[in-house]
Scaffold this motif. Structure first.
Motif, PDB file in Angstrom:
ATOM      1  N   ASN A  20     -15.915   1.716   1.753  1.00  0.00           N
ATOM      2  CA  ASN A  20     -15.340   0.379   1.884  1.00  0.00           C
ATOM      3  C   ASN A  20     -13.810   0.367   1.889  1.00  0.00           C
ATOM      4  N   TRP A  21     -13.214   1.183   1.028  1.00  0.00           N
ATOM      5  CA  TRP A  21     -11.782   1.017   0.775  1.00  0.00           C
ATOM      6  C   TRP A  21     -10.906   2.198   1.188  1.00  0.00           C
ATOM      7  N   ILE A  22     -11.459   3.414   1.166  1.00  0.00           N
ATOM      8  CA  ILE A  22     -10.626   4.596   1.391  1.00  0.00           C
ATOM      9  C   ILE A  22     -10.738   5.106   2.822  1.00  0.00           C
ATOM     10  N   LYS A  23     -11.949   5.220   3.326  1.00  0.00           N
ATOM     11  CA  LYS A  23     -12.200   5.872   4.609  1.00  0.00           C
ATOM     12  C   LYS A  23     -11.379   5.275   5.744  1.00  0.00           C
ATOM     13  N   PHE A  24     -11.231   3.959   5.772  1.00  0.00           N
ATOM     14  CA  PHE A  24     -10.560   3.308   6.896  1.00  0.00           C
ATOM     15  C   PHE A  24      -9.140   2.850   6.551  1.00  0.00           C
ATOM     16  N   GLY A  25      -8.619   3.319   5.410  1.00  0.00           N
ATOM     17  CA  GLY A  25      -7.208   3.129   5.111  1.00  0.00           C
ATOM     18  C   GLY A  25      -6.829   1.872   4.360  1.00  0.00           C
ATOM     19  N   THR A  26      -7.796   1.033   4.003  1.00  0.00           N
ATOM     20  CA  THR A  26      -7.466  -0.221   3.323  1.00  0.00           C
ATOM     21  C   THR A  26      -6.786   0.024   1.987  1.00  0.00           C
ATOM     22  N   ALA A  27      -7.317   0.925   1.192  1.00  0.00           N
ATOM     23  CA  ALA A  27      -6.740   1.192  -0.127  1.00  0.00           C
ATOM     24  C   ALA A  27      -5.317   1.729   0.001  1.00  0.00           C
ATOM     25  N   LYS A  28      -5.083   2.594   0.979  1.00  0.00           N
ATOM     26  CA  LYS A  28      -3.736   3.142   1.158  1.00  0.00           C
ATOM     27  C   LYS A  28      -2.742   2.048   1.528  1.00  0.00           C
ATOM     28  N   GLN A  29      -3.161   1.123   2.373  1.00  0.00           N
ATOM     29  CA  GLN A  29      -2.264   0.030   2.735  1.00  0.00           C
ATOM     30  C   GLN A  29      -1.878  -0.783   1.500  1.00  0.00           C
ATOM     31  N   ILE A  30      -2.841  -1.031   0.625  1.00  0.00           N
ATOM     32  CA  ILE A  30      -2.567  -1.810  -0.587  1.00  0.00           C
ATOM     33  C   ILE A  30      -1.719  -0.997  -1.554  1.00  0.00           C
ATOM     34  N   ALA A  31      -2.039   0.285  -1.710  1.00  0.00           N
ATOM     35  CA  ALA A  31      -1.249   1.153  -2.588  1.00  0.00           C
ATOM     36  C   ALA A  31       0.192   1.263  -2.089  1.00  0.00           C
ATOM     37  N   ASP A  32       0.361   1.374  -0.785  1.00  0.00           N
ATOM     38  CA  ASP A  32       1.702   1.488  -0.209  1.00  0.00           C
ATOM     39  C   ASP A  32       2.517   0.217  -0.419  1.00  0.00           C
ATOM     40  N   ALA A  33       1.827  -0.891  -0.661  1.00  0.00           N
ATOM     41  CA  ALA A  33       2.522  -2.160  -0.930  1.00  0.00           C
ATOM     42  C   ALA A  33       2.935  -2.279  -2.396  1.00  0.00           C
ATOM     43  N   GLY A  34       2.610  -1.243  -3.204  1.00  0.00           N
ATOM     44  CA  GLY A  34       3.095  -1.216  -4.585  1.00  0.00           C
ATOM     45  C   GLY A  34       2.056  -1.492  -5.644  1.00  0.00           C
ATOM     46  N   PHE A  35       0.797  -1.146  -5.369  1.00  0.00           N
ATOM     47  CA  PHE A  35      -0.280  -1.436  -6.306  1.00  0.00           C
ATOM     48  C   PHE A  35      -1.027  -0.175  -6.719  1.00  0.00           C
ATOM     49  N   ARG A  36      -1.602  -0.222  -7.898  1.00  0.00           N
ATOM     50  CA  ARG A  36      -2.546   0.790  -8.375  1.00  0.00           C
ATOM     51  C   ARG A  36      -3.943   0.277  -8.040  1.00  0.00           C
ATOM     52  N   VAL A  37      -4.597   0.916  -7.089  1.00  0.00           N
ATOM     53  CA  VAL A  37      -5.882   0.431  -6.596  1.00  0.00           C
ATOM     54  C   VAL A  37      -7.005   1.166  -7.325  1.00  0.00           C
ATOM     55  N   ILE A  38      -7.837   0.421  -8.032  1.00  0.00           N
ATOM     56  CA  ILE A  38      -8.929   0.969  -8.843  1.00  0.00           C
ATOM     57  C   ILE A  38     -10.237   0.584  -8.165  1.00  0.00           C
ATOM     58  N   MET A  39     -11.052   1.585  -7.807  1.00  0.00           N
ATOM     59  CA  MET A  39     -12.219   1.343  -6.950  1.00  0.00           C
ATOM     60  C   MET A  39     -13.449   2.030  -7.529  1.00  0.00           C
ATOM     61  N   PRO A  40     -14.196   1.358  -8.386  1.00  0.00           N
ATOM     62  CA  PRO A  40     -15.405   1.986  -8.923  1.00  0.00           C
ATOM     63  C   PRO A  40     -16.538   2.027  -7.904  1.00  0.00           C
ATOM     64  N   ASP A  41     -17.404   3.025  -8.033  1.00  0.00           N
ATOM     65  CA  ASP A  41     -18.717   2.965  -7.400  1.00  0.00           C
ATOM     66  C   ASP A  41     -19.613   2.149  -8.317  1.00  0.00           C
ATOM     67  N   LEU A  42     -20.199   1.092  -7.798  1.00  0.00           N
ATOM     68  CA  LEU A  42     -21.047   0.237  -8.613  1.00  0.00           C
ATOM     69  C   LEU A  42     -22.345   0.945  -8.995  1.00  0.00           C
ATOM     70  N   THR A 216     -13.719  -1.849   8.681  1.00  0.00           N
ATOM     71  CA  THR A 216     -13.068  -0.734   9.359  1.00  0.00           C
ATOM     72  C   THR A 216     -11.757  -1.159  10.019  1.00  0.00           C
ATOM     73  N   SER A 217     -11.492  -2.441  10.026  1.00  0.00           N
ATOM     74  CA  SER A 217     -10.338  -2.985  10.724  1.00  0.00           C
ATOM     75  C   SER A 217      -9.063  -2.826   9.892  1.00  0.00           C
ATOM     76  N   PRO A 218      -7.981  -2.308  10.472  1.00  0.00           N
ATOM     77  CA  PRO A 218      -6.726  -2.217   9.723  1.00  0.00           C
ATOM     78  C   PRO A 218      -6.206  -3.579   9.297  1.00  0.00           C
ATOM     79  N   GLU A 219      -6.607  -4.618  10.007  1.00  0.00           N
ATOM     80  CA  GLU A 219      -6.177  -5.972   9.643  1.00  0.00           C
ATOM     81  C   GLU A 219      -6.702  -6.398   8.281  1.00  0.00           C
ATOM     82  N   MET A 220      -7.808  -5.805   7.846  1.00  0.00           N
ATOM     83  CA  MET A 220      -8.334  -6.114   6.518  1.00  0.00           C
ATOM     84  C   MET A 220      -7.324  -5.729   5.439  1.00  0.00           C
TER      85      MET A 220
END
Length: 230
Positions: A20-42, A216-220
């Motif tokens: 959901n968050w890593i494979k398509f770059g969403t987490a990196k975009q958020i991290a690059d904006a200055g955040f600590r992104v915490i992503m558990p597997d449910l 999968t969209s970078p716009e996300m």
């Protein structure tokens, strides 16, 4: 991933933090904006345990898991969000008393919260038809995704029974700034516009894609990062 203000992101049903968050770059975009992104597997997903004991699946168990994670990490000022199942879990968590500064609800409309029983029935059927459904059946894509993700169908079936409908009147407690982000062709969980209309402090961002492809969209990632930094 990253450093800065914590944001906890919850993945969708049958998915994982990675997909959901890593494979398509969403987490990196958020991290690059200055955040600590915490992503558990449910629970019953990804690398987390998938017990077969029914006692491990009580009402709103995923909300309890998120509450435990927040407490374990000692977070007292954080943002919280999710996609699809992760959005439902976020909403239920706030209703139960969690107080993130901001929330992100991806891939969900009002009907997906208030009418979850209908959606649950579809996934229960998909599990039952996992070895018999043919291409073209409306359950086909969900079944293929389950197989790709190596979902334990016994655990998934137990987990599905822990989700409940959310009375729309309870949504008034979601007073914090809220981003609704939804694919332009995504109506799997109802209308995001209808959810925006009942939330006290929500804005809607439309990104390309269906329920399956919008993540999968970078716009996300762009939409979420922009919201969190404003």
């Amino acid at each position: 991933m990253g450093a800065g203000r914590p944001v906890v992101l919850l993945h969708g049903l049958f998915s994982s933090a990675y997909v959901n968050w890593i494979k398509f770059g969403t987490a990196k975009q958020i991290a690059d904006a200055g955040f600590r992104v915490i992503m558990p597997d449910l629970r019953a997903h990804g690398d987390s345990a998938a017990p077969h004991d029914p006692a491990a699946y009580f009402d709103d168990v995923l909300v309890c898991d998120v509450e435990a994670l927040i407490a374990h990490l000692g977070l007292d000022d954080y943002d919280l969000g999710g996609f699809s199942l992760g959005s439902r879990t976020t909403v239920r968590a706030v209703i139960r008393g969690m107080t993130p500064r901001r929330i992100v609800l991806g891939g969900v409309g009002l009907e997906g919260l208030a009418g979850w029983r209908n959606r649950k029935r579809f996934f229960v059927e998909a599990i039952a038809m996992a070895e018999t459904a043919k291409r073209g059946d409306p359950h086909w894509l969900s079944i293929q995704f389950m197989k790709t993700m190596k979902i334990d169908t016994v655990a998934a079936g137990l987990l599905l029974e822990t989700f409940a409908d959310t009375d729309p009147s309870l949504l008034t407690v979601l007073t914090m700034p809220t981003l609704l982000v939804c694919g332009s062709e995504d109506d799997d969980n109802g209308s995001a516009e209808s959810l925006e209309a009942v939330l006290p402090n929500a804005r809607l961002a439309i990104v390309p894609g269906t329920h399956m492809s919008s993540v999968t969209s970078p716009e996300m990632g762009v939409a979420i990062a922009k919201f969190l930094t404003n």
